[in-house]
Scaffold this motif. Structure first.
Motif, PDB file in Angstrom:
ATOM      1  N   ARG A 136       0.715  -1.255  -0.132  1.00 23.35           N
ATOM      2  CA  ARG A 136      -0.021   0.074  -0.132  1.00 23.35           C
ATOM      3  C   ARG A 136       0.950   1.296   0.179  1.00 23.35           C
ATOM      4  N   ASP A 137       0.131   2.393  -0.288  1.00 26.49           N
ATOM      5  CA  ASP A 137       0.949   3.663  -0.219  1.00 26.49           C
ATOM      6  C   ASP A 137       1.662   3.841   1.193  1.00 26.49           C
ATOM      7  N   ASP A 138       1.014   3.358   2.310  1.00 25.60           N
ATOM      8  CA  ASP A 138       1.498   3.632   3.461  1.00 25.60           C
ATOM      9  C   ASP A 138       2.766   2.715   3.901  1.00 25.60           C
TER      10      ASP A 138
ATOM     11  N   THR B 133       4.819  -6.629   7.209  1.00 29.03           N
ATOM     12  CA  THR B 133       5.708  -7.013   6.479  1.00 29.03           C
ATOM     13  C   THR B 133       4.978  -7.841   5.178  1.00 29.03           C
ATOM     14  N   GLN B 134       6.002  -8.170   3.975  1.00 26.38           N
ATOM     15  CA  GLN B 134       5.261  -8.995   2.954  1.00 26.38           C
ATOM     16  C   GLN B 134       5.200 -10.338   3.434  1.00 26.38           C
TER      17      GLN B 134
ATOM     18  N   THR C  14       7.460  -4.535  -4.832  1.00 25.33           N
ATOM     19  CA  THR C  14       7.012  -2.849  -4.471  1.00 25.33           C
ATOM     20  C   THR C  14       6.609  -2.189  -5.800  1.00 25.33           C
ATOM     21  N   ASP C  15       7.119  -2.735  -6.822  1.00 26.07           N
ATOM     22  CA  ASP C  15       6.995  -1.969  -8.030  1.00 26.07           C
ATOM     23  C   ASP C  15       5.493  -2.325  -8.722  1.00 26.07           C
ATOM     24  N   GLY C  16       4.684  -3.247  -8.025  1.00 29.11           N
ATOM     25  CA  GLY C  16       3.449  -3.840  -8.531  1.00 29.11           C
ATOM     26  C   GLY C  16       3.432  -4.728  -9.393  1.00 29.11           C
ATOM     27  N   ARG C  17       4.610  -5.445  -9.884  1.00 26.88           N
ATOM     28  CA  ARG C  17       4.607  -6.578 -10.841  1.00 26.88           C
ATOM     29  C   ARG C  17       4.460  -7.853 -10.058  1.00 26.88           C
TER      30      ARG C  17
END
Length: 96
Positions: free
Chosen positions: A29-31, A50-51, A75-78
Motif C-alpha cells: 500500500r501507499d503507507d 511485512t510482506q 514493490t513496483d506492482g509486478r
C-alpha cells in the motif's frame, strides 16, 4: 436473464453455474504496509507490516476458503511469484 447475486460463481453456457478461480493478491500500500486483496474487492482482506506476514495471512485465508492462487507482487506492482494454496488445483503440476 442475469444472475448478479451469484457470489463466488458465474453463469456459464446453458445456464450452468461455474465456480470462479479463488485468488488473492499480496500488494504494498501507499503507507508502506502490505495488504491481502481479493481481485475486484473494494478493501483489503488483511494488512500486515511485512510482506512475509501478508503472504502467510493470504495463504491462511485461501486455505480456509477452499484453496486457490496467491499472487505476490513486488514493490513496483509486478507479480514476482504465484503459489497454489491447497486444496487448490495447480495449473502446472510437477511431472513425476
Amino acid at each position: 436473464m442475469r444472475h448478479s447475486s451469484l457470489r463466488g460463481s458465474e453463469l456459464g453456457e446453458r445456464g450452468v453455474v461455474a465456480k470462479r478461480a479463488n485468488s488473492r493478491d499480496v500488494v504494498q500500500r501507499d503507507d508502506g504496509k502490505w495488504a491481502v486483496t481479493k481481485p475486484g474487492g473494494g478493501r483489503a482482506s488483511a494488512t500486515a507490516d511485512t510482506q512475509r506476514q501478508a503472504i502467510q495471512r493470504g495463504a491462511e485465508i485461501l486455505s480456509n476458503d477452499g484453496g486457490g492462487e496467491l499472487r505476490i507482487h513486488a514493490t513496483d506492482g509486478r507479480v514476482r511469484d504465484q503459489r497454489t494454496i491447497s486444496p487448490g488445483n495447480d495449473p502446472y503440476p510437477p511431472e513425476g
